[in-house]
Design an enzyme around this catalytic site. Structure first.
Site, mmCIF file in Angstrom:
data_model
loop_
_atom_site.group_PDB
_atom_site.id
_atom_site.type_symbol
_atom_site.label_atom_id
_atom_site.label_comp_id
_atom_site.label_asym_id
_atom_site.label_seq_id
_atom_site.Cartn_x
_atom_site.Cartn_y
_atom_site.Cartn_z
ATOM 1 N N ARG A 142 -9.381 13.967 65.777
ATOM 2 C CA ARG A 142 -9.911 15.180 65.162
ATOM 3 C C ARG A 142 -9.732 16.411 66.047
ATOM 4 O O ARG A 142 -9.423 17.496 65.556
ATOM 5 C CB ARG A 142 -11.391 14.976 64.803
ATOM 6 C CG ARG A 142 -11.946 16.034 63.858
ATOM 7 C CD ARG A 142 -13.141 15.502 63.113
ATOM 8 N NE ARG A 142 -12.793 14.326 62.327
ATOM 9 C CZ ARG A 142 -12.189 14.344 61.142
ATOM 10 N NH1 ARG A 142 -11.868 15.496 60.598
ATOM 11 N NH2 ARG A 142 -11.920 13.237 60.506
ATOM 12 N N GLY B 107 10.255 27.242 50.781
ATOM 13 C CA GLY B 107 10.525 25.978 50.097
ATOM 14 C C GLY B 107 9.280 25.298 49.572
ATOM 15 O O GLY B 107 9.312 24.097 49.259
ATOM 16 N N GLY C 114 0.782 -1.222 0.000
ATOM 17 C CA GLY C 114 0.000 0.000 0.000
ATOM 18 C C GLY C 114 0.812 1.270 0.000
ATOM 19 O O GLY C 114 1.756 1.458 -0.772
ATOM 20 N N THR D 167 2.965 2.454 2.087
ATOM 21 C CA THR D 167 4.382 2.342 2.424
ATOM 22 C C THR D 167 5.192 2.043 1.172
ATOM 23 O O THR D 167 6.250 2.647 0.935
ATOM 24 C CB THR D 167 4.602 1.238 3.472
ATOM 25 O OG1 THR D 167 3.759 1.480 4.605
ATOM 26 C CG2 THR D 167 6.049 1.188 3.919
ATOM 27 N N HIS E 140 4.631 19.243 51.360
ATOM 28 C CA HIS E 140 4.434 17.818 51.648
ATOM 29 C C HIS E 140 2.982 17.404 51.401
ATOM 30 O O HIS E 140 2.367 16.714 52.207
ATOM 31 C CB HIS E 140 4.872 17.493 53.072
ATOM 32 C CG HIS E 140 6.257 17.966 53.384
ATOM 33 N ND1 HIS E 140 7.367 17.508 52.715
ATOM 34 C CD2 HIS E 140 6.709 18.886 54.275
ATOM 35 C CE1 HIS E 140 8.452 18.113 53.188
ATOM 36 N NE2 HIS E 140 8.081 18.948 54.127
ATOM 37 N N TYR F 199 15.785 10.449 41.466
ATOM 38 C CA TYR F 199 15.470 9.442 42.475
ATOM 39 C C TYR F 199 14.040 9.648 42.914
ATOM 40 O O TYR F 199 13.346 10.557 42.444
ATOM 41 C CB TYR F 199 16.443 9.494 43.655
ATOM 42 C CG TYR F 199 16.614 10.856 44.303
ATOM 43 C CD1 TYR F 199 15.678 11.348 45.222
ATOM 44 C CD2 TYR F 199 17.728 11.648 44.020
ATOM 45 C CE1 TYR F 199 15.843 12.581 45.820
ATOM 46 C CE2 TYR F 199 17.896 12.890 44.636
ATOM 47 C CZ TYR F 199 16.949 13.352 45.525
ATOM 48 O OH TYR F 199 17.112 14.568 46.126
ATOM 49 N N GLU G 83 10.260 26.184 45.657
ATOM 50 C CA GLU G 83 10.731 25.098 44.795
ATOM 51 C C GLU G 83 10.177 25.228 43.376
ATOM 52 O O GLU G 83 10.910 25.104 42.403
ATOM 53 C CB GLU G 83 10.312 23.748 45.378
ATOM 54 C CG GLU G 83 11.103 23.321 46.596
ATOM 55 C CD GLU G 83 12.463 22.753 46.251
ATOM 56 O OE1 GLU G 83 12.754 22.556 45.066
ATOM 57 O OE2 GLU G 83 13.243 22.511 47.180
ATOM 58 N N VAL H 68 -7.395 -7.322 3.410
ATOM 59 C CA VAL H 68 -6.548 -8.523 3.330
ATOM 60 C C VAL H 68 -5.411 -8.246 2.355
ATOM 61 O O VAL H 68 -5.651 -8.058 1.158
ATOM 62 C CB VAL H 68 -7.356 -9.757 2.866
ATOM 63 C CG1 VAL H 68 -6.427 -10.962 2.704
ATOM 64 C CG2 VAL H 68 -8.475 -10.069 3.837
ATOM 65 N N LYS H 69 -4.201 -8.185 2.890
ATOM 66 C CA LYS H 69 -3.034 -8.011 2.027
ATOM 67 C C LYS H 69 -1.804 -8.745 2.562
ATOM 68 O O LYS H 69 -1.050 -9.333 1.805
ATOM 69 C CB LYS H 69 -2.729 -6.529 1.803
ATOM 70 C CG LYS H 69 -2.752 -5.658 3.038
ATOM 71 C CD LYS H 69 -2.749 -4.173 2.657
ATOM 72 C CE LYS H 69 -2.958 -3.275 3.871
ATOM 73 N NZ LYS H 69 -3.098 -1.866 3.499
ATOM 74 N N LYS I 164 7.100 -13.206 18.678
ATOM 75 C CA LYS I 164 7.158 -14.594 19.149
ATOM 76 C C LYS I 164 8.425 -15.280 18.641
ATOM 77 O O LYS I 164 9.081 -16.035 19.383
ATOM 78 C CB LYS I 164 5.922 -15.357 18.670
ATOM 79 C CG LYS I 164 5.939 -16.834 19.047
ATOM 80 C CD LYS I 164 4.673 -17.549 18.591
ATOM 81 C CE LYS I 164 4.709 -19.022 18.980
ATOM 82 N NZ LYS I 164 3.459 -19.732 18.632
#
Length: 499
Positions: free
Chosen positions: A423, A293, A33, A35, A264, A205, A316, A63-64, A127
């Site tokens: 609480r 910060g 096709g 491509t 945090h 990290y 930050e 189907v090709k 596979k």
């Protein structure tokens, strides 16, 4: 002569890669096709799949490549005598390299974009990776050429195995996208859940230097992966966690300029005001010590007055929908300050995931705050301004770790009690932080009051209105205390725990 089968939807880098296969390594190319047309038009020698198999395409191209000469050539085990005899008997040539990327179903979901032959060839080649190399992305072309150059025109088994792993990951993600489309929505809580995660970047990290970490995205580019880092160091694991916490909270206030400062994952200062500069100044003043910060989220573009305020302390990260040129000029003096431009601060994640030993807990993202069904349960009724203040405090409370207490006044947090084991302990922390400013303020709690002690502690500090979910067996104790002390209280009927 080695044979390569190329059938790609995304033709990025195709011609240069194919030409290198032919000129450097004497590959015979077969293709189908579009491509094949692209290669032929570029002057790269290529044989049509139909000419290779002796069977024309049919059913409008459905189907090709589904043919024994294709799949026999891919699946044949070169070290099996019986396979070699079958190839000879049926005049099938072994295929050494399969280059396939699939119809773009994720970008254009419809029946005709469901690739059949492509995944079949990819799976077959993966596979049989003991003998066949499979590539499923243009991003693999340079690596494959480098591998061929290193090894005199052949690929090594470790390379082919890595390519096979990438191939099966691609077909799994493709099938998942199709299944989700047929289901009509993302099957988050179905019997089986398959996640496709694409790495955005490695991180230095994790939460601590001894923990390896990487950043992944789920599905097409969205959320933080679409943001732009305008200056500063690379984002860390903890930065991203805090940035997401800040984004979720500032998204609650799309109707007014608002600023959030996170430490945090908990807010240490939140404020809404007429301008984004005023909102940030008041958010900072809410807890200037903890803001040092911190991570800042603004829901309006960062302008010069706001940038001048931001530059007065160590931060930050700052995220905003945009930054004016004047703001960038001021903030570039803070070389290590990370500035992120994220146009859409409001889109939530698809779901929340929490790891446990042997698996994961997955839940829907918490629902947005709704005030329509709130119920006043005391003799004192909050006026319109108090009700708006209660809504502000309740929105913030939803984003504080349980047990959560928030004290606010004039759309500014005054005290935040987060993550305490009881609480009343959280309430005392929040009230102590608010100090004398608590007089005339409101208090929000993410959970109900099992006793009246929180009400009494709040009233003693001058709190005039409270919002909480209600639902305790001893709600009447808290209601009675409010009536006795002249405090208005509203039940939301909905809780917002954050663990």
């Amino acid at each position: 002569m080695p044979i390569a089968l190329l059938s790609v939807s995304d033709k990025t880098g195709l011609v240069d890669f194919a030409r290198a296969l032919v000129t450097e390594f004497e590959y015979q190319l077969i293709s189908s096709g579009g491509t094949a047309r692209a290669l032929a038009e570029a002057g790269v020698p290529v044989q049509e799949v139909g000419d290779f198999t002796g069977a024309a395409e049919m059913l409008g191209g459905r189907v090709k490549t589904l043919h024994p000469k294709i799949h026999g050539g891919i699946l044949a085990r070169r070290d099996q005598e019986s396979d070699r005899r079958d190839l000879e008997t049926h005049s099938i040539a072994p295929i050494d390299l399969v280059v396939v990327n699939l119809y773009p179903f994720e970008q254009d979901p419809r029946i005709e974009q469901i690739d059949v032959g492509g995944p079949t060839m990819v799976r077959a080649a993966a596979k049989n990776h003991a003998f066949v190399t499979v590539l499923v992305s243009p991003g693999q072309y340079e690596g494959c050429l480098a591998e061929l150059r290193r090894n005199r025109g052949v690929t090594t088994l470790p390379f082919r195995a890595a390519c096979a792993a990438a191939a099966f990951a691609r077909t799994a993600a493709y099938d998942r996208a199709i299944a989700a489309w047929f289901a009509g929505s993302e099957p988050v809580l179905g019997e089986r859940l398959v996640l496709e995660l694409e790495r955005v970047q490695p991180l230095r990290y994790g939460e601590n230097p001894h923990q390896a970490a990487a950043w992944y995205r789920h599905g097409p580019a969205a959320g933080w992966s679409t943001g732009r880092i305008l200056q500063g160091k690379a984002l860390s694991f903890n930065n991203l966690i805090d940035l997401e916490a800040s984004r979720r909270l500032v998204a609650e206030f799309d109707d007014t300029p608002a600023a959030v400062i996170i430490k945090h994952t908990n807010p240490c200062g939140v404020a809404a005001d007429a301008t984004i500069a005023a909102a940030y100044r008041r958010a900072f003043d809410a807890d200037s010590a903890s803001a040092f910060g911190g991570i800042v989220a603004l829901n309006r573009p960062c302008d010069e007055p706001t940038a001048a305020l931001l530059g007065q302390t160590f931060l930050e990260c700052v995220v905003a929908p945009a930054f004016t040129l004047g703001a960038l000029a001021l903030l570039e003096r803070k070389k290590n300050l990370r500035l992120l431009e994220l146009a859409d601060l409001t889109t939530p994640p698809v779901f929340d995931v929490k790891p446990i030993s042997g698996g994961f807990l997955i839940q829907q993202v918490d629902a947005p705050v709704r005030a329509e069904d709130w119920k006043v349960v005391t003799e004192a009724v909050p006026d319109e301004d108090q009700r708006a203040e209660l809504l502000f405090a309740w929105k913030v409370c939803q984003h504080v770790k349980s047990n959560a207490i928030v004290v606010s006044h004039l759309r500014q947090t005054l005290g935040v009690g987060a993550g305490q084991m009881n609480r009343v302990g959280s309430a005392r922390l929040a009230l102590a932080q608010a100090g004398e400013k608590a007089r005339g303020a409101v208090l929000a709690s993410d959970g109900f009051f099992p006793f009246d002690d929180t009400v009494r502690a709040a009233a003693e500090r001058g709190i005039r209105a409270i919002v909480q979910p209600g639902g305790s067996l001893r709600d009447e104790d808290s209601i009675r205390a409010c009536n006795e002390l002249g405090v208005a209280m509203v039940f939301t009927g909905v809780r917002h725990f954050l663990h």
